[in-house]
Design an enzyme around this catalytic site. Structure first.
Site, short mmCIF file in Angstrom:
data_model
loop_
_atom_site.label_atom_id
_atom_site.label_comp_id
_atom_site.label_asym_id
_atom_site.label_seq_id
_atom_site.Cartn_x
_atom_site.Cartn_y
_atom_site.Cartn_z
N ASP A 1 -37.88 48.85 -26.72
CA ASP A 1 -38.36 49.81 -25.74
C ASP A 1 -39.32 50.76 -26.47
OD1 ASP A 1 -37.14 51.08 -22.88
OD2 ASP A 1 -37.87 52.55 -24.28
N GLU B 1 -32.76 41.27 -32.10
CA GLU B 1 -32.55 42.37 -31.16
C GLU B 1 -32.72 41.87 -29.72
OE1 GLU B 1 -31.32 45.04 -30.37
OE2 GLU B 1 -32.60 46.77 -30.74
N ASP B 2 -32.03 42.50 -28.78
CA ASP B 2 -32.17 42.10 -27.39
C ASP B 2 -33.50 42.56 -26.80
OD1 ASP B 2 -31.45 44.79 -27.52
OD2 ASP B 2 -29.86 44.67 -26.03
N ARG C 1 -22.87 42.53 -19.02
CA ARG C 1 -23.33 41.77 -20.20
C ARG C 1 -23.25 40.27 -20.00
NH1 ARG C 1 -24.10 45.19 -24.60
NH2 ARG C 1 -22.75 47.01 -24.71
N PHE D 1 -35.28 48.94 -16.21
CA PHE D 1 -34.04 48.81 -16.96
C PHE D 1 -33.38 47.49 -16.56
CE2 PHE D 1 -29.66 49.51 -18.23
CZ PHE D 1 -29.85 50.06 -19.50
#
Ligand code: 5GP
Length: 181
Positions: free
Chosen positions: A104, A100-101, A166, A153
């Site tokens: 959160d 996963e990137d 991206r 963010f």
């Protein structure tokens, strides 16, 4: 850098990322030696991290992808996870490494982990490049973690804002104006 005037700050440079990914790949190689894990990338944000991690790991493995949506076009989670594309490979009895990137609230990964065990996975471990611990709502065990970051963010290295940014090589924070458009 592309989109330069929209970037407020580089949080983690491309070079720092590569050093960290190298390190994570060593640990993954050591832990899965002699096994043939099924590596599951979470689309879309994890694609660059997954590609770099796996090319640095020296392992016999299979790769599949799952695509979920919990953010839509916003910068916060809706708390509801929709599976847009499920696995195409069988994960029953497999050692799964979920890539996963960013974590959160933890809701996305805990949902996917549950799904993988439901499909019969033997083990599920998590590799995540980033984590925002101050935002966690669901506790989640991350075996391979790149960086803990503050509640900001971020975009770049696979991660987007409304499908843009991206391909930035660094992990960046955007100017506030970008969100007002
Ligand atoms: P969670 O379910 O843990 O709240 O959210 C995880 C997902 O939200 C990640 O897979 C990622 O797609 C998205 N996400 C969370 N924080 C950020 C962020 O700072 N930037 C971007 N681009 N996506 C984020």
């Amino acid at each position: 850098m592309k989109n330069c005037n929209e970037v407020k700050k580089v949080l983690i440079s491309a070079q720092e990322i590569q050093i960290k990914v190298e390190d994570l790949a060593k640990n993954v190689t050591r832990d899965y030696a002699g096994k043939r894990p099924l590596v599951v990338g979470v689309l879309k944000g994890a694609w660059i991290f997954l590609a770099d991690l796996l090319r640095k790991a020296e392992l016999d493995l299979d790769v599949d992808f799952i695509c979920v949506s919990s953010y839509g076009n916003r910068t916060y989670s809706s708390g509801k996870v929709d599976v847009l594309k499920d696995l195409t490979m069988e994960c029953r009895g497999r050692d799964v490494l979920l890539v996963e990137d960013i974590i959160d609230s933890g809701i996305t990964l805990s949902h996917i982990k549950e799904l993988l065990f439901f499909h019969g996975a033997k083990s599920v471990e998590i590799a995540a490049l980033l984590s925002k611990p101050s935002r966690r709502k669901v506790s989640i065990d991350v075996k391979y973690l790149g960086f803990e970051i503050p509640d900001e963010f971020v975009v770049g290295y696979g991660m987007d804002y409304q499908e843009r940014f991206r391909t930035l090589k660094d992990i960046c924070i955007l100017n506030e104006e970008v969100y007002k458009r």
